[in-house]
Design a protein around this motif. Structure first.
Motif, mmCIF file in Angstrom:
data_model
loop_
_atom_site.group_PDB
_atom_site.id
_atom_site.type_symbol
_atom_site.label_atom_id
_atom_site.label_comp_id
_atom_site.label_asym_id
_atom_site.label_seq_id
_atom_site.Cartn_x
_atom_site.Cartn_y
_atom_site.Cartn_z
ATOM 1 N N UNK A 94 -4.876 8.073 -3.173
ATOM 2 C CA UNK A 94 -4.606 9.500 -2.711
ATOM 3 C C UNK A 94 -5.606 9.752 -1.364
ATOM 4 N N UNK A 95 -6.816 9.262 -1.360
ATOM 5 C CA UNK A 95 -7.705 9.462 -0.262
ATOM 6 C C UNK A 95 -7.365 8.719 0.856
ATOM 7 N N UNK A 96 -6.327 7.843 0.823
ATOM 8 C CA UNK A 96 -5.976 6.884 1.881
ATOM 9 C C UNK A 96 -4.865 7.850 2.606
ATOM 10 N N UNK A 97 -4.178 8.755 2.087
ATOM 11 C CA UNK A 97 -3.298 9.723 2.604
ATOM 12 C C UNK A 97 -2.078 8.831 3.415
ATOM 13 N N UNK A 98 -1.712 8.176 2.577
ATOM 14 C CA UNK A 98 -0.466 7.229 2.718
ATOM 15 C C UNK A 98 0.927 8.091 2.317
ATOM 16 N N UNK A 99 2.115 7.409 2.674
ATOM 17 C CA UNK A 99 3.303 7.952 2.404
ATOM 18 C C UNK A 99 4.311 6.490 2.319
ATOM 19 N N UNK A 100 5.364 7.181 2.914
ATOM 20 C CA UNK A 100 6.603 6.160 2.986
ATOM 21 C C UNK A 100 6.418 5.339 4.269
ATOM 22 N N UNK A 101 6.705 4.043 4.199
ATOM 23 C CA UNK A 101 6.664 2.986 4.979
ATOM 24 C C UNK A 101 7.434 3.436 6.400
ATOM 25 N N UNK B 108 7.414 6.252 7.543
ATOM 26 C CA UNK B 108 6.468 7.278 8.433
ATOM 27 C C UNK B 108 5.262 6.898 9.207
ATOM 28 N N UNK B 109 5.290 5.401 9.248
ATOM 29 C CA UNK B 109 4.164 4.765 10.243
ATOM 30 C C UNK B 109 5.054 3.987 11.173
ATOM 31 N N UNK B 110 4.345 4.044 12.503
ATOM 32 C CA UNK B 110 5.011 2.973 13.519
ATOM 33 C C UNK B 110 4.893 1.536 13.216
ATOM 34 N N UNK B 111 3.824 1.153 12.639
ATOM 35 C CA UNK B 111 3.556 -0.220 12.508
ATOM 36 C C UNK B 111 4.376 -0.821 11.320
ATOM 37 N N UNK B 112 5.054 0.243 10.728
ATOM 38 C CA UNK B 112 5.848 -0.524 9.671
ATOM 39 C C UNK B 112 7.216 -0.056 9.669
ATOM 40 N N UNK C 141 -1.949 3.503 14.315
ATOM 41 C CA UNK C 141 -0.617 3.177 15.020
ATOM 42 C C UNK C 141 0.345 4.415 15.359
ATOM 43 N N UNK C 142 -0.082 5.623 14.499
ATOM 44 C CA UNK C 142 0.730 6.768 14.822
ATOM 45 C C UNK C 142 -0.181 7.764 15.857
ATOM 46 N N UNK C 143 -1.435 7.154 16.328
ATOM 47 C CA UNK C 143 -2.107 7.760 17.521
ATOM 48 C C UNK C 143 -0.958 7.855 18.547
ATOM 49 N N UNK D 45 0.738 -1.240 -0.044
ATOM 50 C CA UNK D 45 0.026 0.010 -0.016
ATOM 51 C C UNK D 45 0.876 1.295 -0.130
ATOM 52 N N UNK D 46 1.823 1.352 0.827
ATOM 53 C CA UNK D 46 2.697 2.516 1.025
ATOM 54 C C UNK D 46 3.613 2.585 -0.535
#
Length: 1850
Positions: free
Chosen positions: A275-282, A284-288, A336-338, A265-266
């Motif tokens: 684009x609506x998912x507002x994802x980025x690089x892996x 950037x997320x705590x779980x990845x 996960x980023x909360x 997904x990333x």
């Protein structure tokens, strides 16, 4: 014998080693009982003293003989123990690159960490239908065994794949499913097998992750049930999952990743739909990002995402649902980023407008404030009140992670449910094969709840495995009636009881989870109190109070208690779930619906199927309608229930085991770490299987195999007819301890080590025999050497003595020669003196004799001259005397004659005076005057013509004189110019004088310059000499270069020739490829057609329920027309739709999508077929043109081309004329259909007479054209002569132009006069020749008039004759006329051969024209005859109708007219007449119900084809296109129906292939095309089709013949395939060459020919049967050659493929057997005269493989020889054979790894296919060369046995 007796000197043993686990060593001296130390020699060269254990006194493990190393089955090893197993696996994996090995019923698979080419469809086809022990170990062999047992035993099967993470479990399971999908196919067009395979990428993306051990590790267990129908085709599948590792969603260890889907997904975040998912690089997320390794080397996550989406689409998950899945996954990442901030120690908050939480809320469709509140608070419910309590930051973080895990688990379950729905089938499942891909035994530094569950599952599986192995061993012993002794094996039931029994570990864990204040520590204390010191398998670590140790079957494992309770509870706050259930996003509440609808894990669904998913659900939430106890089930409880269900399923099936081994932890390709391998072997139960096998009788031999192997240990007297008794007697002598072996019904069972002992005895016996042979051979060689030396010494003596004798003889010769020389020298001197004296004497004599002779000559000369003078004088005197006498006589005669004339004159004067005389003279004079007057008139005319010509010549002369005058004036002017030029010459002479003076001056200067030049010359000479030397060098270089150029030119020409040959070969290959592609398309088309018919039948069976009174149609009538539609059929089929389709459309809605899909596919195939046919025709035309250009010679002349064009124009005009005449005839016949039509005065009769007269007029026209052509030739001759005269005049003019004075002009005038005279003479001669030609032409005209009259008379006579006699009579008359004319012209041109030759050429052309006209007229006459017959029939019918209306009285009163009775035709026309309504009966009796055996034996070959063609001829004769089309269509459909019904019978397929080809050849032979009529007789040419061009049907029949040929090849393959491997590889044609090696549990087919086994003779007998059947059916010889070539290709390909997949067949002796078998096949080809069929070339790869097995394989020269020899084998095949090469005896050597690498280096530039196996299904493109029949159609008799009495011959 005792085991200690085997420990002798040079015996090899295994000793423990800390690095390599086990090391090999060799005993330096014999072991004696009581020795404490063994003297060993290690392989690295060191000596070692190995001390035995004083307590156990166990000796080290013995090593197996070398010939047993590398065996396919570990149970075949004589010594079954850990080092032997490890070494065998290592040798196979490292040296032979073989990753699969059997261990009894287990397949051991070692992960190569490299993509291997052993999983293609060719490998699948090779393993399909084979016995498991007959092929090398493979995952496909296990899958085939499961599939076969399912079909044979009608029992469900299971394949259990287990192993460590990274061992290749998922890949093995994937390949097993792929095998089932490929072999079985699907029962519908829905492509279920594709869906089953498409489920893999989805499950891998959501359930697999990267770990430190594996880049694609399955983090869940799954059991896939692949469902089959009664025909064992895939109809659907069902998946059950176990224990998803949910903790990975929120935590990953270092160098690990989360599940693949998050990174996919990333990586795809930039796509517009994401684009609506507002994802980025892996990162950037705590779980990845926790693992720090977001990228896997060699994996593109973007592409993987595309594959995942594609698989979802294939499985029916819509785009909206896919986007919903991605929204939920993206929401988990944002959750996960909360982040939480602590307010105090017991509470926390989320920052206001926290972006990750707001994104999560938007994606999930939930309220932000509500979600924010319940992430930081929880609700506590008591009996009376409910409290909302804040939670700490740590608790909030754990709650957040628990929510993320719960959402992911629910999403995982939802996806699994939808995959199962997509794979579910409405058809009832008959049986299934389950594939269990489950985690293997795991032990890490820190082991938690997940490892505990995994190892618990492995304990259960190991127990089931042990029981199954034990059961199989027991069954084997019972089957062979061997006394059963209890084998002690490891039973892990105590360990299972420790885990799952009452008060077991799981029970205590669940109890602690129910306690309000239960913790991990309290649970650990309960474990210690309950099991410590009470259960031997439970231990407590020394340094920890929060861990425990369990002794599993594989190893001890220490588990940390921390986190057990939390993971078992799997707690999620209910308020958070309620928030998610209230989401506006529709898909999210769906995930939690199963909380309300979930059923008990132990119950089954209403349909009787297992639950679709067994992933544990969260037990903490309430479920309405269920008890509290049920709703509080823990993860451990659910897992235990799932495991019980799995074990019930496995116990209800027949299991097959695949154990995956990870060779190293670094993922290096083909690197073997012994320590890691041993750990896994112990853990997966392989060694336990070995131990169970070794405890009993592991080695098993059939009596025949034992006898064949150990025949060398028997004496002749020991060999009995009963093999069993022989083996018993021998074994009793060889092995004294009877406990070491047992005799079964069919096998001998040996204890461990006994086979090695027998092998040792065999090797000793063979070694002794070898020593004896060597002794004898060495003595023989030394004796030969001595005899050779003795012979050499005698030879030397002989030559020395000879030399001495020759020297003495030479001395004697020389002395004798000296004596002879002296003799001759003395004689020479004396002789020379004598010669001098003799010559002097002769000279004196010559002078004297000459003087005397001259004197005598002078005297004779004088006498001779005197005689001459006398002669002349005497003659003159005689002549003078004669003249005088003659003169006197003449005078006297004159006087007498004068007197007599005077008397006569007087008489005449008297007569002249009379009147009557005068009148008579006057009458004669008038006639003479008139004649003279006529002559004068004619001369006057000629004079006038000559005068006119003279005037014209005078005019020409005057013009020429004027020209001459002008030329003369021009010459005078040139003379004046010449005078002027003379003046210039004088001036030039003066200038020359001046120049001479200058020349003298320059000469003086020249002298001085020359003096200087001499000096310069001397200097330059040196330079010239140097330059000459350089020039010579350059010349040499030039010559060398020229030589090089010549060589290069030769090389270039050679290369060009080679390129030309290669291009031609390439063109031929392209042509064959195009043919093959076209024929494959035909095959695919026929398959789709059959599929279409089957679907129609199924639809009619399902839809058309038979009603009472419904009459069933006849089986011979086909409602489905052929797919081969023609232009004439389209209109009919559109107007008249099939009846069978109407009720089906009314009753049941047709599956239009399927129908349209099939229809579209059929149209595409038709278009492709048409394109391929056009391209094929174009290529064939190019080939034919190229051949024609090579063969044609430059002999084409312009006259022939003009002749051809004239001929074509004449044919066109004649065709138009004949069409007009035919139309007139039709009009005349259609005017009145009365009996008077055929009367002599009728219009039809008149038209016919006009036709015949027009034919005679045509002949006259042809004669006039001949005359015109002759006149044109004469005029051309005149023009040539006139041209010659004109050239003469032009030459004269040129001469005149060169004259310079008047004298020459006068001479020219005289010459012109002479030319004028010459021209006049030529004109007169031409006039005479013209007159002669005119007279000849008048005579010819007269003769032609007579000939015309004669022809008219003959025509009148011919009209009175019958039609047959007319043609013969006209031909006879024409031949006689031409012969007469030929004789006449032969006499006419006898003097001039050139004219005669030109006349002959024109005559031949004329004859050709006449013959062509005659053929055309014959055709038109035949057409007119047929039309007349048709019209006569119609007229007859009308007459009958009129006669019915006429009364009897009228009939009597009517006057009877004279009727011409035609002569009856006795000869048959080669046609068969049948009625339209009898067509179905004809097809039924001749095609559908015909027995090929009777026809082939009793009747002529191809009789049905001839009968069908004769029927087609009659329909063509009647000009009935409907009848022709109907008959041909029915024939084609009926042949297809017969082949569909009896398509497995070789005789039927061969019979109809032969008849289809004969029918096709008949359509060509009698088509009327010149190319097909070359070999016809005149009678056969009369039988040609006249009205219809059946070229389109010829193409259809050719396509049908191709389909029948392909079906014949498939039938051949099905019959031959069971025989090939047994006859070509396994059977020992040469007995005793190959020894039988010991085999394991997977017994191979015996190479000894038992009853029922196939041998080479079986194959040859079958080939003879095929050949005789084809010959009996009259198949074309060229077609038989193609069939034989295809058969031999099948034999070679299947044999080679099995050789490449069978390690036991790759030996020197087997190579000899194969070469002998191939030679027998070649001998068969020679006997049948089929050596030029190309069949031998198809066996070339097999021959080279057999040679490769026999050649030396050591040095570089051997490698070079192998590379040059094996040109037909690919590099992969050569390397495979070398890797598989296995010595059968100890004296053979294995191929070294370095030698194989040398071969690979030498072959790396070879460009060949990487495919390992040959395509055994390949069918060569077939051609049907035209083969005309010499059989006359009119002679064919129809036998009564065919039941065709309704057909009559015409």
């Amino acid at each position: 014998m005792a085991a200690s007796e085997l420990y002798t000197k040079f015996a090899r043993v295994w000793i423990p080693d800390p690095e390599e686990v086990w090391k090999s060593a060799e005993l330096l001296k014999d072991y004696k009982p009581g020795d404490k130390v063994l003297l060993l020699h290690l392989e690295e060269g060191k000596d070692l003293e190995y001390r035995l254990d004083p307590k156990t006194k166990e000796l080290p493990h013995l090593r197996n003989p070398d010939i047993l190393v590398g065996e396919n089955d570990l149970t075949a090893l004589s010594y079954l123990h850990e080092p032997a197993v490890l070494h065998n696996l290592r040798v196979r994996f490292i040296d032979s690159k073989l990753i699969y090995t059997y261990c009894g019923i287990v397949l051991v698979a070692i992960n190569p960490y490299e993509q291997l080419p052993i999983y293609g469809e060719d490998i699948i086809n090779a393993y399909s239908g084979q016995n498991m022990g007959d092929m090398d170990p493979h995952i496909f062999a296990v899958a085939e065994e499961a599939y076969k047992q399912m079909a044979r035993d009608e029992r469900n099967q299971s394949i259990i794949v287990s192993g460590e993470s990274g061992a290749g479990k998922t890949v093995s399971a994937k390949y097993a499913m792929r095998y089932f999908a490929t072999v079985s196919g699907s029962a519908s067009e829905a492509n279920v097998e594709e869906k089953v395979l498409a489920s893999n990428p989805i499950m891998e993306s959501i359930g697999n992750a990267k770990t430190t051990r594996n880049d694609n590790s399955s983090r869940f267990g799954k059991y896939i049930e692949i469902g089959f129908d009664k025909r064992y085709r895939i109809i659907g599948a069902n998946m059950r999952t176990y224990l998803l590792e949910k903790s990975r969603v929120v935590f990953q260890a270092e160098e690990e990743r989360n599940y693949h889907i998050f990174y996919q997904l990333c990586a795809s975040a930039k796509l517009p739909e994401f684009k609506m998912l507002r994802l980025g690089n892996a990162d950037n997320f705590h779980y990845t990002k926790q693992g720090g390794s977001p990228v896997i080397e060699g994996v593109d996550d973007t592409k993987e995402m595309a594959h995942t989406r594609q698989a979802c689409t294939l499985l029916g998950i819509s785009e909206s649902y896919q986007m919903g899945i991605f929204r939920i996954l993206a929401g988990i990442l944002h959750l996960g980023n909360v982040a939480f901030t602590s307010r105090d120690s017991d509470s926390c908050t989320i920052p206001p407008k926290h972006e990750p939480l707001s994104i999560f809320s938007d994606l999930m469709g939930v309220d932000y404030e509500e979600m924010c509140h319940w992430l930081c608070h929880r609700k506590l419910a008591t009996a009376t009140e409910t409290y909302i309590k804040p939670i700490s930051k740590l608790q909030a973080t754990n709650a957040r992670d628990a929510l993320a895990k719960h959402i992911y688990a629910k999403l995982f379950n939802w996806i699994v449910d939808h995959v199962n729905q997509a794979l579910h089938s409405a058809v009832k499942q008959h049986s299934f094969i389950g594939v269990l891909d489950i985690y293997g035994f795991e032990t890490f530094e820190i082991n938690s709840f997940e490892q505990f569950c995994i190892n618990y599952a492995n304990e259960k599986l190991q127990q089931q495995f042990n029981m199954h192995v034990f059961k199989l061993e027991q069954e084997e012993y019972m089957k062979e009636q061997i006394p059963w002794t209890l084998i002690d094996f490891y039973d892990n039931q105590p360990c299972i009881n420790l885990i799952e029994s009452k008060l077991g570990i799981l029970d205590l864990l669940d109890e602690e989870c129910k306690m309000p204040k239960g913790t991990d520590d309290t649970w650990a204390q309960k474990l210690y109190n309950t099991h410590l010191n009470k259960c031997a398998l439970f231990e407590k670590p020394r340094l920890s109070n929060k861990a425990f140790i369990i002794q599993h079957f594989a190893d001890k494992v220490e588990y940390q208690c921390e986190g057990f309770l939390e993971k078992n509870k799997d707690t999620v706050f209910e308020e958070q779930i309620k928030v998610l259930k209230s989401s506006k996003f529709k898909m999210l509440p769906e995930l939690f619906q199963d909380d309300e609808k979930a059923i008990s894990p132990t119950s089954a669904t209403s349909s009787g199927r297992m639950p679709l998913s067994r992933t544990p659900a969260k037990p903490t939430k309430g479920r309405p309608g269920q008890t509290a106890k049920e709703h509080k089930k823990t993860v451990g409880h659910q897992f235990r229930n799932s495991l019980h269900l799995l074990m019930e399923t496995l116990n209800a099936t027949t299991p097959h085991y695949v154990r995956c081994i990870k060779p190293n932890d670094f993922k290096f390709p083909f690197t073997f770490d012994e320590k890691r391998a041993v750990q896994q072997l112990r853990a997966c139960g392989v060694l336990e299987t070995i131990r169970i096998s070794a405890a009993g009788f592991p080695s098993r031999w059939t009596y025949q195999e034992f006898f064949s192997r150990y025949r060398v240990l028997m004496k002749q007297k020991d060999v009995l007819s009963d093999r069993k008794q022989t083996c018993k007697n021998v074994l009793e002598k060889l092995i004294l301890d009877k406990d070491k072996y047992q005799f079964g019904k069919t096998k001998i069972f040996f204890r461990a080590g006994q086979v090695a002992y027998l092998e040792k005895l065999r090797a000793d016996k063979l070694r002794a025999a070898c020593i004896r042979i060597q002794k004898t051979i060495r003595g023989w060689l030394l004796r030969k050497k001595y005899l050779r030396m003795r012979k050499a010494a005698i030879t030397v003596q002989r030559y020395v003595r000879g030399y001495q004798a020759r020297c003495y003889a030479k001395f004697l010769r020389r002395t004798k020669a000296a004596t002879i020389i002296q003799k001759y020298w003395r004689m020479y001197i004396v002789r020379r003196k004598y010669k001098i004296r003799r010559t002097a004497t002769i000279v004196l004599q010559s002078y004297l004799r000459g003087y005397l002779a001259r004197n005598r000559y002078r005297k004779m000369l004088r006498e001779h001259k005197a005689v001459i003078i006398q002669k002349w004088v005497r003659g003159w005197l005689a002549r003078t005397r004669y003249k005088r006498s003659m003169h006197a006589i003449i005078y006297l005669q004159c006087c007498f004659r004068r007197m007599m004339a005077k008397r006569e004159l007087k008489k005449l004067k008297i007569e002249a005076r009379s009147v009557e005389r005068y009148k008579k003279l006057h009458i004669g004079m008038e006639n003479k005057i008139m004649q003279l007057q006529r002559k004068v008139d004619e001369q006057n005319k000629d004079y006038k013509c000559l005068m006119e010509k003279l005037t014209t010549l005078e005019g020409i002369y005057n013009s020429e004189t004027e020209k001459l005058r002008s030329d003369l004036e021009r010459l005078q002017l040139s003379e004046e110019e010449a005078k002027v030029a003379t003046g210039r010459v004088l001036s030039l002479q003066e200038e020359i004088a001046k120049l001479r003076k200058d020349l003298e001056q320059t000469q003086s200067e020249k002298k001085s310059i020359e003096e200087r030049a001499d000096k310069y010359k001397q200097e330059t000479e040196q330079l010239v000499s140097n330059l000459k030397e350089e020039n010579t060098l350059l010349k040499q270089e030039k010559e060398a270069l020229n030589h090089l150029i010549v060589e290069q030119a030769k090389e270039m020409t050679e290369t060009m020739e080679k390129k030309l040959v290669e291009e031609t070969k390439q063109l031929e290959l392209d042509l064959n490829d195009e043919r093959l592609r076209y024929q494959n398309l035909l095959n695919e088309f026929s398959r789709l057609e059959e599929r279409y018919d089957d679907l129609k039948e199924e639809m009619t069976l399902m839809v058309n329920v038979p009603k009472p009174g419904h009459k069933r149609t006849d089986s011979t009538h086909s409602s489905n027309e052929s797919e081969y539609t023609f232009s004439s059929e389209i209109a009919e089929t559109e107007d008249m739709p099939l009846r069978t389709e109407e009720p089906s459309e009314k009753k049941v809605p047709l599956d239009m999508s399927l129908f349209l899909k099939l229809q579209k596919r059929v149209t595409e195939l038709e278009q492709e077929k048409q394109v391929m046919q056009d391209e094929l025709d174009r290529k064939e035309e190019q080939v034919l043109r190229s051949k024609a250009k090579e063969e044609e010679r430059p002999q084409i002349r312009g006259a022939e081309l003009e002749y051809e064009s004239l001929k074509r124009q004449e044919l066109e005009s004649e065709n138009k004329k004949l069409k007009n005449e035919l139309n007139e005839l039709r009009k005349a016949l259609s005017e009145k259909s009365a009996p008077e039509v055929t009367a002599p005065g009728a219009p039809a009769y008149r038209v016919l007479m006009e036709q015949l007269t027009s034919v005679s007029e045509e002949l006259d026209v042809r004669k006039e054209e001949v005359l015109i052509l002759r006149s044109q030739l004469v005029s051309q001759k005149e023009a040539i002569q006139h041209k010659n005269t004109m050239t003469d005049s032009t030459i004269l003019l040129e001469d005149v132009q060169k004259m310079k004075d008047k004298g020459e002009i006068a001479q020219a005038y005289i010459g012109l006069k002479e030319t004028n005279r010459l021209l006049e003479s030529q004109l007169q001669s031409q006039k005479r020749s013209h007159e002669n030609e005119a007279e000849a032409l008048r005579g010819e005209i007269q003769s032609l008039k007579e000939e015309n009259n004669r022809q008219q008379q003959l025509l009148a006579q011919n009209l009175q004759l019958p039609p047959e006699a007319r043609i013969e009579a006209s031909l006879q008359h024409e031949i006689t006329r031409l012969t007469n004319e030929n004789l006449y012209f032969e006499e006419l041109y006898a003097d001039d051969p050139k004219k005669y030759q030109s006349y002959r050429i024109s005559l031949y052309k004329r004859m050709i024209d006449l013959m062509e006209q005659l053929e055309k007229q014959d055709k038109t006459v035949r057409k007119l005859k047929k039309q007349l017959k048709v019209f006569a029939k119609k007229i007859g019918e009308l007459e009958v109708g009129q006669m019915e209306n006429i009364s009897p009285g009228q009939i009597i009163d009517e006057p009877i007219r004279p009727v011409n009775i035609p002569r009856k035709e006795k000869d048959f026309q080669g046609m068969l007449e049948y009625k339209k309504e009898d067509e179905q009966k004809l097809v039924k009796n001749l095609i559908l119900e015909l027995k090929p055996r009777g026809v082939a034996v009793n009747l002529i070959p191809g009789l049905p084809a001839y009968i069908l063609f004769m029927c087609v001829r009659h329909a063509d004769y009647l000009n009935d296109d409907q009848k022709v089309r109907s008959l041909l269509t029915s024939t084609i459909n009926s042949i297809k129906k017969v082949l569909k019904k009896r398509g497995d019978d070789f005789e039927t397929v061969s019979f109809w292939l032969s008849n289809t080809c004969r029918f096709l050849h008949c359509l060509k032979q009698y088509s009327g095309e010149e190319g097909f009529m070359k070999h016809n007789t005149s009678r056969q040419n009369e039988h040609c089709l006249t009205n219809f061009d059946l070229a389109e049907y010829r193409q259809v029949l050719s396509d049908l013949a191709i389909q029948i040929y392909q079906q014949l090849v498939r039938v051949l393959e099905n019959i031959l395939q069971p025989m090939i491997v047994s006859g070509m590889l396994e059977h020992e044609t040469i007995q005793g060459v190959s020894g039988v090696k010991p085999t394991g549990l997977r017994k191979r087919t015996s190479s000894i020919a038992d009853e029922g086994t196939y041998t080479l003779d079986s194959i040859l007998r079958q080939l003879n049967s095929f050949h005789s059947v084809m010959c009996q059916h009259g198949m074309d010889p060229e077609l038989i050659k193609q069939v034989v070539k295809q058969m031999f290709y099948i034999v070679g390909a299947i044999t080679l493929n099995n050789l490449l997949l069978r390690k036991d067949m790759c030996s020197w002796s087997k190579g000899m057997q194969i070469r002998y078998n191939v030679s027998q096949l070649e001998e068969w080809l020679r006997d049948k005269n089929l050596m030029n069929s190309g069949a031998k070339e198809t066996l070339e790869p097999l021959i080279q493989a057999a040679q490769l097995l026999q050649v030396k394989k050591k040095t570089d020269d051997d490698a070079e020889a192998i590379c040059s020899m094996c040109s037909a084998l690919t590099t992969a095949q050569i390397v495979k054979v070398l890797n598989l090469y296995t010595p059968v005896n100890e004296f053979e050597e294995r191929v070294s790894v370095s030698f194989i690498r040398t071969i690979q280096m030498r072959l790396r530039d070879r460009k060949d296919s990487p495919q390992l196996l040959m395509d055994a299904k390949h069918i060569f493109p077939v051609t049907f060369p035209f083969n005309p029949s010499s059989l006359a159609l009119e002679t064919i008799q129809i036998p009564a046995s065919l039941g065709l009495g309704f057909i009559s011959r015409v």
